[in-house]
Design a protein around this motif. Structure first.
Motif, PDB file in Angstrom:
ATOM      1  N   ASN A  61       0.852  -1.179   0.000  1.00  0.00           N
ATOM      2  CA  ASN A  61       0.000   0.000   0.000  1.00  0.00           C
ATOM      3  C   ASN A  61       0.894   1.238   0.000  1.00  0.00           C
ATOM      4  O   ASN A  61       1.762   1.383   0.867  1.00  0.00           O
ATOM      5  CB  ASN A  61      -0.923  -0.015   1.224  1.00  0.00           C
ATOM      6  CG  ASN A  61      -2.031  -1.037   1.059  1.00  0.00           C
ATOM      7  OD1 ASN A  61      -3.074  -0.757   0.505  1.00  0.00           O
ATOM      8  ND2 ASN A  61      -1.785  -2.264   1.514  1.00  0.00           N
ATOM      9  N   PHE A  62       0.672   2.079  -0.987  1.00  0.00           N
ATOM     10  CA  PHE A  62       1.482   3.283  -1.151  1.00  0.00           C
ATOM     11  C   PHE A  62       0.724   4.455  -0.533  1.00  0.00           C
ATOM     12  O   PHE A  62      -0.292   4.886  -1.049  1.00  0.00           O
ATOM     13  CB  PHE A  62       1.762   3.520  -2.635  1.00  0.00           C
ATOM     14  CG  PHE A  62       2.515   2.388  -3.284  1.00  0.00           C
ATOM     15  CD1 PHE A  62       3.897   2.300  -3.175  1.00  0.00           C
ATOM     16  CD2 PHE A  62       1.849   1.383  -3.974  1.00  0.00           C
ATOM     17  CE1 PHE A  62       4.597   1.246  -3.755  1.00  0.00           C
ATOM     18  CE2 PHE A  62       2.536   0.329  -4.557  1.00  0.00           C
ATOM     19  CZ  PHE A  62       3.913   0.255  -4.454  1.00  0.00           C
ATOM     20  N   CYS A  63       1.245   4.940   0.591  1.00  0.00           N
ATOM     21  CA  CYS A  63       0.529   5.960   1.367  1.00  0.00           C
ATOM     22  C   CYS A  63       0.940   7.367   0.978  1.00  0.00           C
ATOM     23  O   CYS A  63       0.140   8.297   1.085  1.00  0.00           O
ATOM     24  CB  CYS A  63       0.812   5.766   2.845  1.00  0.00           C
ATOM     25  SG  CYS A  63       0.461   4.112   3.440  1.00  0.00           S
ATOM     26  N   ALA A  64       2.194   7.529   0.588  1.00  0.00           N
ATOM     27  CA  ALA A  64       2.734   8.852   0.261  1.00  0.00           C
ATOM     28  C   ALA A  64       3.990   8.629  -0.574  1.00  0.00           C
ATOM     29  O   ALA A  64       4.612   7.568  -0.495  1.00  0.00           O
ATOM     30  CB  ALA A  64       3.060   9.617   1.543  1.00  0.00           C
ATOM     31  N   VAL A 114      -2.027   3.045  -5.777  1.00  0.00           N
ATOM     32  CA  VAL A 114      -2.488   3.154  -4.399  1.00  0.00           C
ATOM     33  C   VAL A 114      -2.238   1.852  -3.648  1.00  0.00           C
ATOM     34  O   VAL A 114      -1.766   1.848  -2.514  1.00  0.00           O
ATOM     35  CB  VAL A 114      -3.989   3.521  -4.367  1.00  0.00           C
ATOM     36  CG1 VAL A 114      -4.519   3.502  -2.941  1.00  0.00           C
ATOM     37  CG2 VAL A 114      -4.213   4.879  -5.009  1.00  0.00           C
ATOM     38  N   SER A 115      -2.564   0.743  -4.269  1.00  0.00           N
ATOM     39  CA  SER A 115      -2.375  -0.569  -3.636  1.00  0.00           C
ATOM     40  C   SER A 115      -2.112  -1.587  -4.727  1.00  0.00           C
ATOM     41  O   SER A 115      -2.769  -1.565  -5.770  1.00  0.00           O
ATOM     42  CB  SER A 115      -3.616  -0.956  -2.828  1.00  0.00           C
ATOM     43  OG  SER A 115      -3.435  -2.205  -2.196  1.00  0.00           O
ATOM     44  N   MET A 116      -1.146  -2.452  -4.484  1.00  0.00           N
ATOM     45  CA  MET A 116      -0.767  -3.466  -5.477  1.00  0.00           C
ATOM     46  C   MET A 116      -0.588  -4.822  -4.795  1.00  0.00           C
ATOM     47  O   MET A 116       0.036  -4.910  -3.739  1.00  0.00           O
ATOM     48  CB  MET A 116       0.541  -3.073  -6.155  1.00  0.00           C
ATOM     49  CG  MET A 116       1.059  -4.122  -7.138  1.00  0.00           C
ATOM     50  SD  MET A 116       2.522  -3.581  -8.094  1.00  0.00           S
ATOM     51  CE  MET A 116       3.804  -3.675  -6.845  1.00  0.00           C
ATOM     52  N   PHE A 161     -10.365   6.517  -9.912  1.00  0.00           N
ATOM     53  CA  PHE A 161      -9.551   5.308  -9.712  1.00  0.00           C
ATOM     54  C   PHE A 161      -9.761   4.308 -10.848  1.00  0.00           C
ATOM     55  O   PHE A 161     -10.863   4.197 -11.401  1.00  0.00           O
ATOM     56  CB  PHE A 161      -9.879   4.644  -8.370  1.00  0.00           C
ATOM     57  CG  PHE A 161      -9.479   5.484  -7.196  1.00  0.00           C
ATOM     58  CD1 PHE A 161      -8.171   5.474  -6.736  1.00  0.00           C
ATOM     59  CD2 PHE A 161     -10.394   6.324  -6.580  1.00  0.00           C
ATOM     60  CE1 PHE A 161      -7.787   6.277  -5.672  1.00  0.00           C
ATOM     61  CE2 PHE A 161     -10.023   7.136  -5.513  1.00  0.00           C
ATOM     62  CZ  PHE A 161      -8.712   7.107  -5.055  1.00  0.00           C
ATOM     63  N   GLN A 164      -3.536  -4.053  -9.382  1.00  0.00           N
ATOM     64  CA  GLN A 164      -3.373  -2.816  -8.622  1.00  0.00           C
ATOM     65  C   GLN A 164      -4.544  -1.889  -8.855  1.00  0.00           C
ATOM     66  O   GLN A 164      -5.303  -2.028  -9.814  1.00  0.00           O
ATOM     67  CB  GLN A 164      -2.046  -2.133  -8.947  1.00  0.00           C
ATOM     68  CG  GLN A 164      -1.876  -1.615 -10.335  1.00  0.00           C
ATOM     69  CD  GLN A 164      -0.568  -0.785 -10.445  1.00  0.00           C
ATOM     70  OE1 GLN A 164      -0.614   0.421 -10.639  1.00  0.00           O
ATOM     71  NE2 GLN A 164       0.579  -1.440 -10.320  1.00  0.00           N
ATOM     72  N   ILE A 165      -4.702  -0.981  -7.909  1.00  0.00           N
ATOM     73  CA  ILE A 165      -5.689   0.089  -8.053  1.00  0.00           C
ATOM     74  C   ILE A 165      -4.902   1.386  -8.073  1.00  0.00           C
ATOM     75  O   ILE A 165      -3.979   1.584  -7.273  1.00  0.00           O
ATOM     76  CB  ILE A 165      -6.752   0.034  -6.923  1.00  0.00           C
ATOM     77  CG1 ILE A 165      -7.952   0.914  -7.258  1.00  0.00           C
ATOM     78  CG2 ILE A 165      -6.203   0.380  -5.566  1.00  0.00           C
ATOM     79  CD1 ILE A 165      -9.125   0.138  -7.755  1.00  0.00           C
TER      80      ILE A 165
END
Lengths: 282, 282
Positions: free
Chosen positions: B73-76, B222-224, B256, B276-277
């Motif tokens: 999860n990519f937060c920043a 955002v999430s993979m 998205f 991924q999204i």
């Protein structure tokens, strides 16, 4: 007592799904409990666990936005009874939130944990390159008999196979059969499909290996990810009580297989996509 | 100095990918740092972040088994410089381990976190119902020009499009074009593909919206989630330096979109699937 009062009583009775996925927070401690209605062969049905984790996050006072991505890792069977939940807001940006949540039981330790992204979705250019597959309508698909099944969770959903209904009463297949199925899925006690329903139905496909081998074998979901392509407002604008589930598998190798799934509205909208990796013994 | 010594020196020079994803543990504190070779438009290339997180878990002394499922999860954005890593063994069973790991930077807080499942895979019945798509061979596919690209990470991979090479120099498409691409991907400096490579290449597809719209737009993963369908021994038995990546998208809606991906060996083996999204602005 007049009919109106009776109607109201029926209407007010909580739905079994909402009972099973109920969570409470008192003095900062989040708790839930399994329901006899959602047992699987070993432990609680993964979809009920998933919806419970998601519900806790959605009820959290700091939550903003709707679920966008949800990954649940199943570490150990969730045993009968109560469990503790530990939600954690990892990071918040202007329009997204990243959460994690652990589910623990005294005898088990962490039985499941999830990572979720919530987002406040904004109107943009929209495009759905994929098309809903041709399939018999919900009304024309026969209700799948679930009377004899051992796992109670299966009786909580109504399955109407539109393609490749499984048959577990014959002999196992000699050659691998297709892993591809299309099935309408709704709650057995009718309930409008919301984001919690989608999160549970994502795990309501029968294991792909059952279809391929034509027999029941020991399996267990290890990790499942669901992406929500609609928000609560989108779902509310077009209320439905069943979705078309399309599922398939790519590979079975060294005790693990994958599963891909799509959840469609009858109107042809892709509501969610879901993927999981599953342990098998064969 | 004779040629043999020079050869040895070249051979011993660490690969840029291994430099970029290096992690160290001293006194129980895990650390890494970004590399100038793997910058994206904003922050570090997600695939480098992913591989770094996975490497830390693989180097952990308590790790057992090979990666099976990995969700990042990519937060920043991960800013230039050093970062701390906090691996946590959530649960271990006889043959699987569940891990999480956070990546933090002083100015950012948690910039990324991952959940991973490791498994000791055992020989079982194997079956791959999906088939590698018909596609031009690696040798017959032209190398995609990357000289002019702004993001350094793109120059760290060699792309050979087998179908639907993007063209960003013309005018944007009036009607949405196909999101489906096939592309051979290997490290620009040749390196045998291992599980770390697969984890990074899972994020090396160009954003689907670039293909569909024919233009570069602001996007961010955002999430993979990546599922590994082979273990280290499987990969070592059939060493390769490139994989065929097949990618597509199902839906773009309210800021998205999703992306599905498959990574194939030239021999027709499905090595990994990835989803991924992605946030977009359009």
């Amino acid at each position: 007592m007049d009919a109106k009062v009776l109607d109201a009583r029926v209407h007010d009775a909580p739905h079994p799904f909402d009972v099973a996925t109920r969570v409470e927070c008192a003095d900062g401690r989040w708790q839930g409990a399994t329901s006899d209605d959602y047992h699987a062969f070993v432990g609680q049905f993964g979809g009920a666990t998933t919806a419970t984790l998601l519900r806790a996050l959605m009820q959290h006072p700091e939550r903003a936005g709707d679920p966008l991505a949800l990954t649940v890792n199943f570490c150990a069977p969730v045993g009968n009874g109560a469990f503790d939940l530990a939600p954690r807001l990892i990071k918040a940006t202007r329009s997204t939130q990243h959460w994690s949540i652990d589910l623990t039981q005294p005898e088990v330790g962490v039985a499941a944990f999830a990572a979720a992204v919530f987002a406040q979705r904004r109107e943009t250019w929209s495009h759905q390159p994929t098309e809903m597959p041709q399939t018999p309508r919900y009304e024309d698909s026969p209700v799948y008999g679930r009377a004899g099944v051992a796992a109670s969770w299966i009786r909580q959903f109504e399955f109407r196979f539109a393609e490749n209904a499984p048959n577990f009463t014959g002999t196992p297949h000699v050659e691998p059969a297709s892993a591809h199925t299309k099935v309408w899925i709704g709650h057995a006690v009718p309930r409008v499909i919301d984001l919690l329903s989608l999160s549970a139905i994502a795990d309501a496909f029968f294991a792909r290996i059952f279809h391929v081998r034509g027999e029941l074998l020991p399996i267990g979901t290890v990790s499942m990810t669901t992406y929500f392509h609609v928000d609560a407002a989108d779902l509310a604008a077009e209320p439905i009580t069943a979705v078309l589930g399309v599922a398939d598998a790519n590979v079975f190798h060294k005790s693990f297989s994958d599963q891909t799934g799509e959840l469609w509205s009858a109107g042809g909208r892709l509501l969610a996509t879901t993927h999981q990796i599953t342990y098998f013994k064969a």
